[in-house]
Write a protein that holds these residues in place. Sequence first.
Motif, short mmCIF file in Angstrom:
data_model
loop_
_atom_site.label_atom_id
_atom_site.label_comp_id
_atom_site.label_asym_id
_atom_site.label_seq_id
_atom_site.Cartn_x
_atom_site.Cartn_y
_atom_site.Cartn_z
N LYS A 12 0.83 -1.21 0.00
CA LYS A 12 0.00 0.00 0.00
C LYS A 12 0.86 1.26 0.00
CE LYS A 12 -2.89 -0.88 3.45
NZ LYS A 12 -4.06 -0.83 4.36
N TYR A 13 1.89 1.28 0.83
CA TYR A 13 2.74 2.47 0.92
C TYR A 13 3.53 2.68 -0.37
CZ TYR A 13 1.44 2.67 5.80
OH TYR A 13 0.72 2.76 6.96
N SER A 14 3.99 1.60 -0.99
CA SER A 14 4.73 1.76 -2.25
C SER A 14 3.80 2.25 -3.36
CB SER A 14 5.42 0.45 -2.66
OG SER A 14 4.48 -0.54 -2.97
N MET A 15 2.55 1.83 -3.35
CA MET A 15 1.58 2.31 -4.34
C MET A 15 1.25 3.79 -4.08
SD MET A 15 0.97 -0.09 -6.47
CE MET A 15 -0.52 0.40 -7.29
N MET A 16 1.13 4.17 -2.82
CA MET A 16 0.84 5.56 -2.49
C MET A 16 2.01 6.47 -2.87
SD MET A 16 -1.04 5.33 1.18
CE MET A 16 -2.47 4.32 1.43
N ASP A 17 3.24 5.93 -2.84
CA ASP A 17 4.41 6.70 -3.25
C ASP A 17 4.39 7.01 -4.74
OD1 ASP A 17 5.89 7.36 -1.10
OD2 ASP A 17 7.39 5.78 -1.33
N LYS A 18 3.96 6.03 -5.53
CA LYS A 18 4.00 6.17 -6.99
C LYS A 18 2.73 6.78 -7.57
CE LYS A 18 7.19 2.42 -7.68
NZ LYS A 18 8.18 2.30 -8.67
N PHE A 19 1.61 6.61 -6.91
CA PHE A 19 0.33 7.08 -7.43
C PHE A 19 -0.38 7.93 -6.39
CE2 PHE A 19 1.21 2.90 -9.28
CZ PHE A 19 1.24 3.22 -10.63
N GLU A 20 -1.22 8.83 -6.89
CA GLU A 20 -2.03 9.64 -5.98
C GLU A 20 -3.22 8.81 -5.52
OE1 GLU A 20 -4.71 13.65 -6.10
OE2 GLU A 20 -2.95 13.56 -7.39
N MET A 21 -3.15 8.34 -4.31
CA MET A 21 -4.23 7.50 -3.78
C MET A 21 -4.22 7.53 -2.27
SD MET A 21 -2.58 3.76 -4.65
CE MET A 21 -3.70 2.79 -3.72
N SER A 22 -5.30 7.05 -1.67
CA SER A 22 -5.38 6.98 -0.22
C SER A 22 -6.05 5.67 0.17
CB SER A 22 -6.15 8.17 0.34
OG SER A 22 -7.43 8.21 -0.24
N ASP A 23 -5.82 5.26 1.40
CA ASP A 23 -6.40 4.03 1.93
C ASP A 23 -7.79 4.35 2.48
OD1 ASP A 23 -7.05 1.65 3.12
OD2 ASP A 23 -5.28 1.55 4.41
N LEU A 24 -8.81 3.76 1.89
CA LEU A 24 -10.19 4.01 2.32
C LEU A 24 -10.70 2.97 3.29
CD1 LEU A 24 -11.69 5.03 -1.14
CD2 LEU A 24 -10.90 6.53 0.70
N GLY A 25 -9.84 2.07 3.73
CA GLY A 25 -10.25 1.04 4.69
C GLY A 25 -10.81 -0.19 4.00
N LEU A 26 -11.63 -0.93 4.72
CA LEU A 26 -12.20 -2.16 4.20
C LEU A 26 -13.10 -1.90 3.00
CD1 LEU A 26 -13.13 -4.13 7.45
CD2 LEU A 26 -11.23 -4.56 5.90
N LEU A 27 -13.13 -2.85 2.09
CA LEU A 27 -13.97 -2.77 0.91
C LEU A 27 -15.44 -2.93 1.30
CD1 LEU A 27 -14.14 -2.81 -2.23
CD2 LEU A 27 -13.95 -5.29 -2.08
N HIS A 28 -16.30 -2.02 0.80
CA HIS A 28 -17.73 -2.11 1.06
C HIS A 28 -18.53 -2.32 -0.23
CE1 HIS A 28 -17.33 -1.11 5.28
NE2 HIS A 28 -16.51 -0.14 4.94
N TYR A 29 -18.08 -1.71 -1.33
CA TYR A 29 -18.74 -1.85 -2.63
C TYR A 29 -17.69 -2.08 -3.70
CZ TYR A 29 -23.01 -0.13 -0.52
OH TYR A 29 -24.11 0.00 0.27
N PHE A 30 -17.97 -2.97 -4.64
CA PHE A 30 -17.06 -3.23 -5.75
C PHE A 30 -17.87 -3.70 -6.94
CE2 PHE A 30 -14.25 -6.13 -8.16
CZ PHE A 30 -13.28 -5.22 -8.52
N LEU A 31 -17.82 -2.96 -8.04
CA LEU A 31 -18.55 -3.30 -9.27
C LEU A 31 -20.02 -3.58 -9.02
CD1 LEU A 31 -15.93 -5.63 -11.01
CD2 LEU A 31 -16.42 -3.24 -11.52
N GLY A 32 -20.64 -2.78 -8.18
CA GLY A 32 -22.06 -2.95 -7.89
C GLY A 32 -22.37 -4.01 -6.86
N LEU A 33 -21.35 -4.64 -6.31
CA LEU A 33 -21.54 -5.68 -5.30
C LEU A 33 -21.33 -5.09 -3.92
CD1 LEU A 33 -19.41 -8.53 -6.89
CD2 LEU A 33 -21.88 -8.26 -7.00
N GLU A 34 -22.16 -5.50 -2.97
CA GLU A 34 -21.94 -5.12 -1.58
C GLU A 34 -21.04 -6.17 -0.94
OE1 GLU A 34 -25.37 -3.76 0.79
OE2 GLU A 34 -26.49 -3.97 -1.08
#
Length: 165
Positions: A12-34
Motif C-alpha cells: 500500500k505504501y509503495s503504491m501511495m508513493d508512486k500514485f495519488e491515492m489513499s487508503d479508504l479502509g475495508l472494501l464495502h462496494y465493488f462493481l455494484g456488489l456489496e
Amino acid sequence: MGACESLIADFKYSMMDKFEMSDLGLLHYFLGLEVNQSAYGIFISQRKYATDLLKRFNMLNCKLAFTPINVNEKLAIDDGTGAISWSSKKQEIVTLSSSKAEYVAATALACQAVWLIRLLTNLLDQEQAATTEIFCDNRATIAMIKNPTFHSRTKHIDIRYHYIH
C-alpha cells in the motif's frame, strides 16, 4: 489481498508513493456488489442493486416469489459452494419463449458461479461455508432445470446450455 499484514502495508505504501491515492479502509462496494467482511468470512450480495432496480420500476411492493435453485443439486462443483453473478449483457442466442431464455440465462449464471467460486477459493484459500442459491421466477424454467429428461421442451437447445444440469 493477502495473509501477511506487513506485506500488504508495504505494498500500500509503495503504491501511495508512486500514485495519488489513499487508503479508504475495508472494501464495502465493488462493481455494484456489496461486500461485508466479518470474523465469519466475506459475504457478497447485490441487495442495494436489486432494491434500486425495484425502486426504478416502481416494484418495491411487488409480490415475492421464493423459487430457489440450489447450485449444488444441478452442478458437480468441486468445492461444494455457490456464487453470485453481476453480468448484464445481451444473450448470445434468440429463444422462442421466456422460459428458454431464462434457462439459457440460468446456465450462464451457473458458469459464472463456478468461475467466481474458484477465483475466491484461490484468492482467499477458504471455501464458502454455505451454498449460494440461484433464484428464478419462471416455473417452466425451474421444471426444465430440475428434470434433465424434459426432452420435448429442451431438445432443440444447444448442448452447451444444458451445463446447468
